[in-house]
Design an enzyme around this catalytic site. Structure first.
Site, PDB file in Angstrom:
ATOM      1  N   HIS A  63       0.854  -1.192   0.000  1.00  0.00           N
ATOM      2  CA  HIS A  63       0.000   0.000   0.000  1.00  0.00           C
ATOM      3  C   HIS A  63       0.890   1.243   0.000  1.00  0.00           C
ATOM      4  CE1 HIS A  63      -3.294  -2.695   1.799  1.00  0.00           C
ATOM      5  NE2 HIS A  63      -3.528  -2.499   0.518  1.00  0.00           N
ATOM      6  N   ALA A  64       0.684   2.085  -1.004  1.00  0.00           N
ATOM      7  CA  ALA A  64       1.621   3.179  -1.284  1.00  0.00           C
ATOM      8  C   ALA A  64       1.828   4.127  -0.106  1.00  0.00           C
ATOM      9  CB  ALA A  64       1.129   3.947  -2.503  1.00  0.00           C
TER      10      ALA A  64
ATOM     11  N   GLU B 169       1.736   3.831   3.032  1.00  0.00           N
ATOM     12  CA  GLU B 169       2.234   3.309   4.310  1.00  0.00           C
ATOM     13  C   GLU B 169       3.757   3.435   4.370  1.00  0.00           C
ATOM     14  OE1 GLU B 169       0.246  -0.541   4.578  1.00  0.00           O
ATOM     15  OE2 GLU B 169      -1.677   0.412   4.174  1.00  0.00           O
TER      16      GLU B 169
ATOM     17  N   TYR C 254      -1.064   1.631   9.412  1.00  0.00           N
ATOM     18  CA  TYR C 254      -0.648   1.654  10.794  1.00  0.00           C
ATOM     19  C   TYR C 254      -1.670   0.914  11.645  1.00  0.00           C
ATOM     20  CZ  TYR C 254      -4.396   5.088  10.799  1.00  0.00           C
ATOM     21  OH  TYR C 254      -5.616   5.684  10.632  1.00  0.00           O
TER      22      TYR C 254
ATOM     23  N   ARG D 285      -3.339   4.671  -1.896  1.00  0.00           N
ATOM     24  CA  ARG D 285      -3.157   3.313  -1.358  1.00  0.00           C
ATOM     25  C   ARG D 285      -2.941   2.262  -2.456  1.00  0.00           C
ATOM     26  NH1 ARG D 285      -5.260  -0.274   2.887  1.00  0.00           N
ATOM     27  NH2 ARG D 285      -6.568  -1.922   2.040  1.00  0.00           N
TER      28      ARG D 285
ATOM     29  N   GLU E  11       1.155  -4.561  11.168  1.00  0.00           N
ATOM     30  CA  GLU E  11       0.753  -3.159  11.034  1.00  0.00           C
ATOM     31  C   GLU E  11       1.680  -2.372  11.950  1.00  0.00           C
ATOM     32  OE1 GLU E  11      -1.459  -1.847   9.019  1.00  0.00           O
ATOM     33  OE2 GLU E  11      -2.469  -3.670   8.336  1.00  0.00           O
TER      34      GLU E  11
ATOM     35  N   ASN F 166      -3.798  -5.705  -2.063  1.00  0.00           N
ATOM     36  CA  ASN F 166      -4.015  -6.662  -0.971  1.00  0.00           C
ATOM     37  C   ASN F 166      -5.451  -7.186  -0.917  1.00  0.00           C
ATOM     38  OD1 ASN F 166      -2.756  -8.158   1.083  1.00  0.00           O
ATOM     39  ND2 ASN F 166      -3.650  -6.833   2.670  1.00  0.00           N
TER      40      ASN F 166
ATOM     41  N   HIS G 135       2.815  -3.560   6.783  1.00  0.00           N
ATOM     42  CA  HIS G 135       1.854  -2.483   6.523  1.00  0.00           C
ATOM     43  C   HIS G 135       1.966  -1.454   7.645  1.00  0.00           C
ATOM     44  CE1 HIS G 135      -1.025  -4.457   3.527  1.00  0.00           C
ATOM     45  NE2 HIS G 135      -0.253  -5.480   3.862  1.00  0.00           N
TER      46      HIS G 135
HETATM   47  O1  PAY Z   1      -3.027  -7.966   5.270  1.00  0.00           O
HETATM   48  O2  PAY Z   1      -2.744  -6.468   6.782  1.00  0.00           O
HETATM   49  C1  PAY Z   1      -3.473  -7.087   6.018  1.00  0.00           C
HETATM   50  C2  PAY Z   1      -4.980  -6.791   5.930  1.00  0.00           C
HETATM   51  C3  PAY Z   1      -5.445  -5.609   6.658  1.00  0.00           C
HETATM   52  C4  PAY Z   1      -4.999  -4.260   6.087  1.00  0.00           C
HETATM   53  C5  PAY Z   1      -5.652  -4.049   4.725  1.00  0.00           C
HETATM   54  O3  PAY Z   1      -5.102  -4.526   3.727  1.00  0.00           O
HETATM   55  O4  PAY Z   1      -6.708  -3.412   4.628  1.00  0.00           O
HETATM   56  C6  PAY Z   1      -5.321  -3.155   7.068  1.00  0.00           C
HETATM   57  C7  PAY Z   1      -5.031  -1.737   6.619  1.00  0.00           C
HETATM   58  C8  PAY Z   1      -3.735  -1.691   5.819  1.00  0.00           C
HETATM   59  O5  PAY Z   1      -2.625  -1.701   6.383  1.00  0.00           O
HETATM   60  O6  PAY Z   1      -3.846  -1.630   4.608  1.00  0.00           O
HETATM   61  C9  PAY Z   1      -4.961  -0.769   7.797  1.00  0.00           C
HETATM   62  C10 PAY Z   1      -4.717   0.670   7.410  1.00  0.00           C
HETATM   63  C11 PAY Z   1      -4.647   1.593   8.626  1.00  0.00           C
HETATM   64  C12 PAY Z   1      -5.818   1.203   6.481  1.00  0.00           C
HETATM   65  O7  PAY Z   1      -5.518   1.649   5.383  1.00  0.00           O
HETATM   66  O8  PAY Z   1      -6.989   1.154   6.882  1.00  0.00           O
HETATM   67 ZN    ZN Z   2      -1.766  -1.707   4.184  1.00  0.00          ZN
END
Ligand code: PAY
Ligand code: ZN
Length: 314
Positions: free
Chosen positions: A69-70, A72, A203, A132, A275, A149, A201
């Protein structure tokens, strides 16, 4: 002397700078590190993994990626620091890195979504910094990009992903429709000997294991929970940063098409998602002066898991 000494680890860097850091690191440790190109992105940028290896043919291996995710940014920055740390620990013969690398290879992909990362650096910052997804064209001309993801071939299109191209968690038209996901999946599958898959990832400060797609316990849930709990103790020991441990489904939310579920379902038992900092005060905009402490504590957890994987062959 390692030439990466002059690199500023306490700053966020653009793609070009990270890629040149990788070249410097490889050049300083030619007997340990090589750069593996696993394919190209939608916008035709190369995707690289750093391979740490002391030899052997397709040794059991550990996968670590960051930046799928960009926005992060602390995940990429931590992975840069961790790459340097692995190299330094090996060179200085600091346990347990040399013994881990006498048995296993480590593949570290610092930027799993290069197109998105480049986009997140374009100014003005308020329009791009929180990007993202990938940057591919979708069925909606106003809404490019797929959540990488949500695009893995693991319960793809199930609950926990959007079918709307404008959604932040848009899953894409089909599993592995995104070249970045396909490149990673193909590389890991064709290697065939990965024993651990870890993805960084940010946060929320969580150390998680499968499943993301459902609240059902994974067959190895007790062991994964135990490993994550021990790794979390290591992480906590550095700056007392508090993480929660659990399955992705139970700690965050339901997500289909997630990379750790894919890895786990393909037989890579030791699959974990981190995270990193923080819990929301700064969120994706974590100040750069927290990069090194974040990386340092994360490293302790990664190191614990890598050692555990070495000690528990399967
Ligand atoms: O693989 O970590 C994982 C799944 C959960 C993450 C996701 O892909 O949505 C959780 C989010 C992330 O790191 O992308 C949490 C962050 C804070 C968000 O963008 O909501
Ligand atoms: Zn992420």
């Amino acid at each position: 002397e390692r030439k990466t000494k002059s690199f500023n680890f306490a700053a966020y860097h653009d793609l070009e700078t990270i890629y040149s850091f990788m070249d410097t690191l490889v050049a300083s440790h030619p007997n340990l590190i090589s750069k593996v190109k696993i394919g190209s992105t939608y916008e035709n940028r190369p995707m690289y993994a750093l391979k740490f290896s002391t030899g052997g043919e397709k040794r059991p291996a550990i996968w670590i990626d960051a930046g799928i995710h960009a926005r992060e940014w602390v995940s990429h920055a931590s992975a840069v620091w961790i790459a340097d740390r692995i190299a330094t620990d090996f060179k200085q013969n600091r346990a347990p890195v040399p013994s881990i690398l006498s048995q296993m290879d480590i593949f570290l992909m610092i930027v799993a979504n290069p197109d998105g990362y480049v986009f997140s650096h374009i100014s003005p910052r308020e329009f791009h910094r929180l990007w993202r997804k990938s940057r591919s064209v979708t069925s909606n001309p106003n809404c490019p990009g797929v959540d990488l993801n949500r695009n893995f071939d693991a319960e793809f299109s199930g609950p926990g992903a959007s079918d709307d191209p404008c959604g932040e968690d848009y899953r894409g038209p089909s599993a592995q429709s995104e070249i970045e996901v396909k490149n990673i999946a193909d590389f890991i599958t064709s290697h065939g000997n990965f024993k651990s898959f870890m993805t960084l990832h940010a946060y929320s400060q969580l150390l998680m294991y499968p499943y993301a797609y459902s609240g059902t316990n994974a067959p190895d849930q007790p062991e994964l929970h135990d490993v994550a709990t021990q790794a979390n103790k290591e992480l906590y020991s550095w700056h007392s940063t508090i993480y929660k441990v659990g399955s992705i489904f139970h700690t965050i939310e339901q997500a289909s098409g997630a990379s750790v579920d894919w890895a786990y379902q393909r037989g890579i038992k030791y699959s974990f998602a981190f995270e990193l900092r923080d819990t929301g005060k700064y969120g994706f905009l974590l100040p750069a002066d927290q990069i090194v402490s974040t990386a340092r504590e994360t490293w302790l957890a990664l190191r614990y898991i890598m050692q555990y994987v070495c000690d528990h062959p399967y």
